[in-house]
Design a protein around this motif. Structure first.
Motif, mmCIF file in Angstrom:
data_model
loop_
_atom_site.group_PDB
_atom_site.id
_atom_site.type_symbol
_atom_site.label_atom_id
_atom_site.label_comp_id
_atom_site.label_asym_id
_atom_site.label_seq_id
_atom_site.Cartn_x
_atom_site.Cartn_y
_atom_site.Cartn_z
ATOM 1 N N UNK A 193 10.141 1.484 6.368
ATOM 2 C CA UNK A 193 10.903 1.054 5.202
ATOM 3 C C UNK A 193 10.778 -0.462 5.081
ATOM 4 N N UNK A 194 10.878 -0.965 3.848
ATOM 5 C CA UNK A 194 10.699 -2.395 3.587
ATOM 6 C C UNK A 194 11.779 -2.868 2.622
ATOM 7 N N UNK A 195 12.451 -3.966 2.982
ATOM 8 C CA UNK A 195 13.558 -4.490 2.163
ATOM 9 C C UNK A 195 13.078 -5.286 0.962
ATOM 10 N N UNK A 196 11.811 -5.670 0.933
ATOM 11 C CA UNK A 196 11.289 -6.423 -0.204
ATOM 12 C C UNK A 196 12.046 -7.722 -0.428
ATOM 13 N N UNK A 197 12.542 -7.870 -1.658
ATOM 14 C CA UNK A 197 13.274 -9.097 -2.004
ATOM 15 C C UNK A 197 14.678 -9.146 -1.413
ATOM 16 N N UNK A 198 15.102 -8.083 -0.752
ATOM 17 C CA UNK A 198 16.449 -8.036 -0.174
ATOM 18 C C UNK A 198 16.405 -8.228 1.341
ATOM 19 N N UNK A 199 15.436 -9.025 1.782
ATOM 20 C CA UNK A 199 15.284 -9.285 3.214
ATOM 21 C C UNK A 199 16.431 -10.132 3.740
ATOM 22 N N UNK A 200 16.720 -9.969 5.033
ATOM 23 C CA UNK A 200 17.670 -10.838 5.716
ATOM 24 C C UNK A 200 16.896 -11.836 6.565
ATOM 25 N N UNK A 201 17.611 -12.758 7.182
ATOM 26 C CA UNK A 201 16.929 -13.770 7.999
ATOM 27 C C UNK A 201 17.415 -13.678 9.431
ATOM 28 N N UNK A 202 16.461 -13.682 10.363
ATOM 29 C CA UNK A 202 16.779 -13.680 11.793
ATOM 30 C C UNK A 202 16.351 -15.025 12.357
ATOM 31 N N UNK A 203 17.316 -15.777 12.872
ATOM 32 C CA UNK A 203 17.044 -17.109 13.422
ATOM 33 C C UNK A 203 16.274 -17.017 14.730
ATOM 34 N N UNK A 244 0.812 -1.216 0.000
ATOM 35 C CA UNK A 244 0.000 0.000 0.000
ATOM 36 C C UNK A 244 0.844 1.263 0.000
ATOM 37 N N UNK A 245 0.219 2.391 0.325
ATOM 38 C CA UNK A 245 0.860 3.694 0.422
ATOM 39 C C UNK A 245 1.436 3.853 1.820
ATOM 40 N N UNK A 246 2.747 3.965 1.909
ATOM 41 C CA UNK A 246 3.406 4.028 3.214
ATOM 42 C C UNK A 246 2.901 5.215 4.032
ATOM 43 N N UNK A 247 2.558 6.311 3.388
ATOM 44 C CA UNK A 247 2.067 7.491 4.108
ATOM 45 C C UNK A 247 0.859 7.147 4.991
ATOM 46 N N UNK A 248 0.074 6.156 4.554
ATOM 47 C CA UNK A 248 -1.145 5.797 5.279
ATOM 48 C C UNK A 248 -0.920 4.739 6.357
ATOM 49 N N UNK A 249 0.275 4.184 6.459
ATOM 50 C CA UNK A 249 0.517 3.098 7.422
ATOM 51 C C UNK A 249 0.407 3.615 8.849
ATOM 52 N N UNK A 250 -0.174 2.788 9.691
ATOM 53 C CA UNK A 250 -0.241 3.095 11.126
ATOM 54 C C UNK A 250 0.517 2.068 11.960
#
Length: 324
Positions: free
Chosen positions: A109-119, A43-49
């Motif tokens: 902010x969102x990493x999309x396809x460049x996400x990392x993994x937290x065990x 969605x539109x980040x401006x609207x995120x709560x």
């Protein structure tokens, strides 16, 4: 590690920053925490709560006034408290206006396809430092709610590294011990070594006697294979032989005791030919103490027979032959 684009301020965040420009204490822009999540932004980040799928909250560790209305907020975290590992895609920054203000999502902010993994927390991960810069405008009316328990300083890291009990829980998990003493670790290592040795040698337990027996068994097996490969054979008996094999030119040593008052023709243990005889000898060993004949020589009758010659046939004689 995830790669994040620059943080985008939400509509609520922009309003709160504008309010902070008043300079009033009640309007102070106070950063409180970040949320980490694995949601996919559409969605539109401006609207995120809020973040889409929250997995971990991290309180503020430190903030710094960089001047010109810019503040740097620092968060430090590891995977403590994470019950199920997740792909780290989301970072949501939360703040409020004034001490009594309502905490809201102000940046995302969102990493999309460049996400990392937290065990999950069963696999220890080092601390990660997250720094977010926020421009508040031409004002110093901003601060942060610092959680001292979430702050990791160089001094604290040095103290941690110098603490001999710093990794007790990790050691307990690694060695399956209720305590993390030197003796318990040594015992676990010794038991592991014993299990490994027993598995390698195929014995029930890694005792000295079991290992010695297995090594001896293995050595004898290899020696027998080696002897067979080299062509070494033997029969240690009253009438016996030794075939020395390839290492000694295939030399054959034979011997025996023979008793027949009618002739001196004997059958050899191993076949030979006259051309391959290197040495042969016999001697009268008649047991009455009165030898009857003196040894004169030998004749090869067949490949496996040899006649020893005496001037008188003895009752019993011993013989010895070296050949190829």
């Amino acid at each position: 590690m995830a790669k994040f684009p620059n943080i985008t301020m939400t509509s609520a965040g922009l309003e709160m920053l504008a309010r902070a420009a008043s300079g009033q204490t009640a309007d102070r822009f106070i950063v409180t925490k970040v949320k980490l999540g694995d949601g996919v932004s559409e969605g539109n980040i401006r609207d995120y709560t809020d973040v889409i799928s929250s997995k971990k909250e991290v309180t503020l560790a430190a903030y710094e006034d960089k001047g010109n209305g810019t503040f740097r907020y620092t968060f430090t975290y590891n995977n403590e408290g994470v019950k199920v590992g997740f792909y780290h895609r989301e970072i949501g920054l939360f703040a409020k206006n004034g001490d009594n203000g309502e905490e809201k999502l102000v940046g995302y902010t969102n990493a999309g396809n460049y996400a990392g993994y937290i065990d999950d927390e069963t696999r220890i991960q080092p601390y990660t430092r997250l720094m977010i810069n926020v421009g508040v405008g031409d004002t110093d009316n901003a601060s942060g709610m610092v959680d001292v328990g979430n702050t990791v300083t160089i001094e604290m890291l040095d103290e941690h590294n110098n603490n001999k009990n710093a990794h007790d829980n990790l050691i307990k998990r690694l060695f399956g011990s209720a305590t993390a003493t030197m003796e318990s670790v040594k015992t676990s290592v010794q038991n592991w070594c014993k299990e490994s040795i027993a598995s390698v040698f195929g014995v029930a337990s890694a005792t000295t006697d079991n290992i010695k027996s297995k090594v001896k068994e293995w050595a004898l097996e290899k020696i027998n294979e080696w002897i067979e490969t080299l062509g070494i054979r033997y029969n240690i008996a009253q009438n016996g032989y030794i075939c020395l094999g390839k290492l000694f030119g295939d030399a054959i040593i034979q011997w025996g005791v023979y008793g027949d008052s009618n002739n001196t023709l004997i059958t050899l243990n191993l076949n030979i030919t006259s051309s391959n005889i290197l040495f042969a000898i016999a001697t009268d060993v008649t047991n009455n103490g009165n030898p009857q004949g003196a040894y004169l020589g030998y004749d090869v009758i067949e490949n496996n027979k040899i006649r020893f010659l005496f001037n008188a046939i003895p009752w019993t004689f011993a013989w010895f032959c070296i050949s190829k």
